[in-house]
Scaffold this motif. Structure first.
Motif, short mmCIF file in Angstrom:
data_model
loop_
_atom_site.label_atom_id
_atom_site.label_comp_id
_atom_site.label_asym_id
_atom_site.label_seq_id
_atom_site.Cartn_x
_atom_site.Cartn_y
_atom_site.Cartn_z
N THR A 20 -9.40 0.60 3.63
CA THR A 20 -9.75 -0.08 2.38
C THR A 20 -8.72 -0.51 1.48
O THR A 20 -8.70 -1.62 1.08
CB THR A 20 -10.67 1.01 1.51
OG1 THR A 20 -11.89 1.43 2.30
CG2 THR A 20 -11.16 0.28 0.27
N ASP A 21 -7.82 0.27 1.41
CA ASP A 21 -6.50 -0.37 0.77
C ASP A 21 -6.01 -1.49 1.29
O ASP A 21 -5.40 -2.42 0.70
CB ASP A 21 -5.48 0.87 0.61
CG ASP A 21 -6.13 2.22 -0.09
OD1 ASP A 21 -6.86 1.88 -1.22
OD2 ASP A 21 -5.33 3.28 0.09
N VAL A 61 0.80 -1.27 -0.04
CA VAL A 61 -0.08 -0.01 0.02
C VAL A 61 0.96 1.26 -0.08
O VAL A 61 0.31 2.29 0.22
CB VAL A 61 -0.99 0.02 1.23
CG1 VAL A 61 -2.06 -1.28 1.33
CG2 VAL A 61 -0.37 -0.23 2.67
N LYS A 104 -7.85 -4.65 0.74
CA LYS A 104 -7.61 -5.17 -0.47
C LYS A 104 -6.52 -5.83 -0.73
O LYS A 104 -6.54 -6.98 -1.68
CB LYS A 104 -7.98 -3.94 -1.69
CG LYS A 104 -9.48 -3.22 -1.99
CD LYS A 104 -9.28 -2.19 -2.73
CE LYS A 104 -10.78 -1.61 -2.87
NZ LYS A 104 -10.73 -0.40 -3.99
N ALA A 105 -5.28 -5.34 -0.38
CA ALA A 105 -4.21 -5.65 -0.30
C ALA A 105 -4.24 -7.32 0.39
O ALA A 105 -3.32 -8.00 0.01
CB ALA A 105 -3.06 -4.98 0.32
N GLU A 117 -7.52 4.36 4.03
CA GLU A 117 -6.31 3.49 4.10
C GLU A 117 -6.69 2.10 4.63
O GLU A 117 -6.04 1.35 4.14
CB GLU A 117 -5.34 4.10 5.15
CG GLU A 117 -4.90 5.46 4.67
CD GLU A 117 -3.91 6.24 5.71
OE1 GLU A 117 -2.80 6.57 5.59
OE2 GLU A 117 -4.45 6.30 6.92
#
Length: 291
Positions: A60-61, A37, A64-65, A58
């Motif tokens: 959310t990021d 990220v 997803k990662a 952040e």
């Protein structure tokens, strides 16, 4: 009263714990997750250890990662990040509400259910106003009469979670109370306990409240080690256990340790009287209490 800010840091700890678990589940190291990220590992460590905040975007990021796809997980953790420094209604009482107690109030406001074993007093969410004042005055040995009155107001205000609006839903409460608590007497105002017993019978009629009594003749059970409250949250949020003493609140937050308390509560429930028998016992004691 002074109005210094109360930051519910336990929300950060819960968020950090949830993110750490998801990172481990994804098989990522701190360096790997941070790199995914565009962060540095120290920032990731601070977020997971509640030493730094994090924005919902952040979160959310990161999710997803980590390969998270469940929309409920996204919603729960994004909301927790958004509310991490949110001030609650208890901020008005920040002059008397200790930080650890403020943390618990934030937990209670977020919770879906609490499981409480109470061997020495009626749980705060089920107390009458007079009983609350008497018990706070007895235990808050360093407090002034004005502070005792303010803390009693806080305890009554807490009970609003039992009838939260449909959007959130009322807090579910399962309380097991020692029978010895029901025989408490108050010299100055003898009717206090009778009123409290009536309060228990009334609140037990709520569909979100389950009430049991641990009889004096019960077989040994894990509750002999002391009282505690297991706080359950919806979705992916880790549960928390509250343990209280004269010096304030302490928390058990590790999943394995929380499971120990949850298992102990199941055994306490099994040793207590069934709900109908519990309410019948409260009624008999109430009928014989001073008026």
């Amino acid at each position: 009263m002074p109005n210094s800010p109360v930051v519910p840091t336990i929300r950060r700890r819960r968020l950090g714990s949830a993110l750490r678990k998801l990172r481990n589940d994804a098989g990522l190291t701190l360096d790997g997750a941070a790199g995914a990220v565009g962060w540095k590992a120290p920032k990731m460590s601070k977020v997971e250890n509640a030493a730094a905040g994090i924005r919902p975007a952040e979160v959310t990021d990161l999710l997803k990662a980590y390969g998270v796809t469940d929309p409920e997980v996204f919603t729960a953790l994004e909301n927790l990040a958004r509310d991490a420094s949110k001030k609650g209604w208890w901020q008005t009482y920040s002059g008397v509400v200790a930080p650890a107690y403020a943390d618990y109030l934030s937990l209670e406001s977020d919770a879906e259910r609490v499981l409480e074993w109470s061997p020495t007093l009626v749980p705060g969410l089920l107390q009458s106003a007079a009983y609350a004042r008497e018990m706070i005055a007895a235990s808050a040995v360093t407090r002034t009469p004005e502070e005792v009155a303010a803390l009693a107001e806080v305890r009554m205000a807490r009970q609003a979670v039992l009838s939260r609006p449909d959007g959130t839903g009322p807090l579910n409460v399962w309380a097991v109370i020692s029978e010895a608590v029901l025989h408490q007497r108050f010299a100055v105002r003898p009717a206090t306990m009778r009123e409290q017993l009536r309060r228990l019978l009334d609140v037990a009629e709520l569909p979100n409240v389950t009430l049991q009594i641990m009889p004096l003749g019960a077989t040994p059970h894990p509750g002999v080690a002391g009282g505690f409250t297991v706080v359950n949250f919806p979705g992916p949020m880790p549960d928390v256990v509250l343990v209280e003493n004269l010096r304030g609140n302490s928390y058990v937050e590790g999943s394995e340790d929380v499971r120990v308390f949850a298992g102990a509560f199941e055994r306490i429930v099994a040793a207590a009287l069934p709900v109908d028998d519990s309410l019948a016992l409260i009624k008999r004691i109430e009928e014989g209490s001073p008026k």
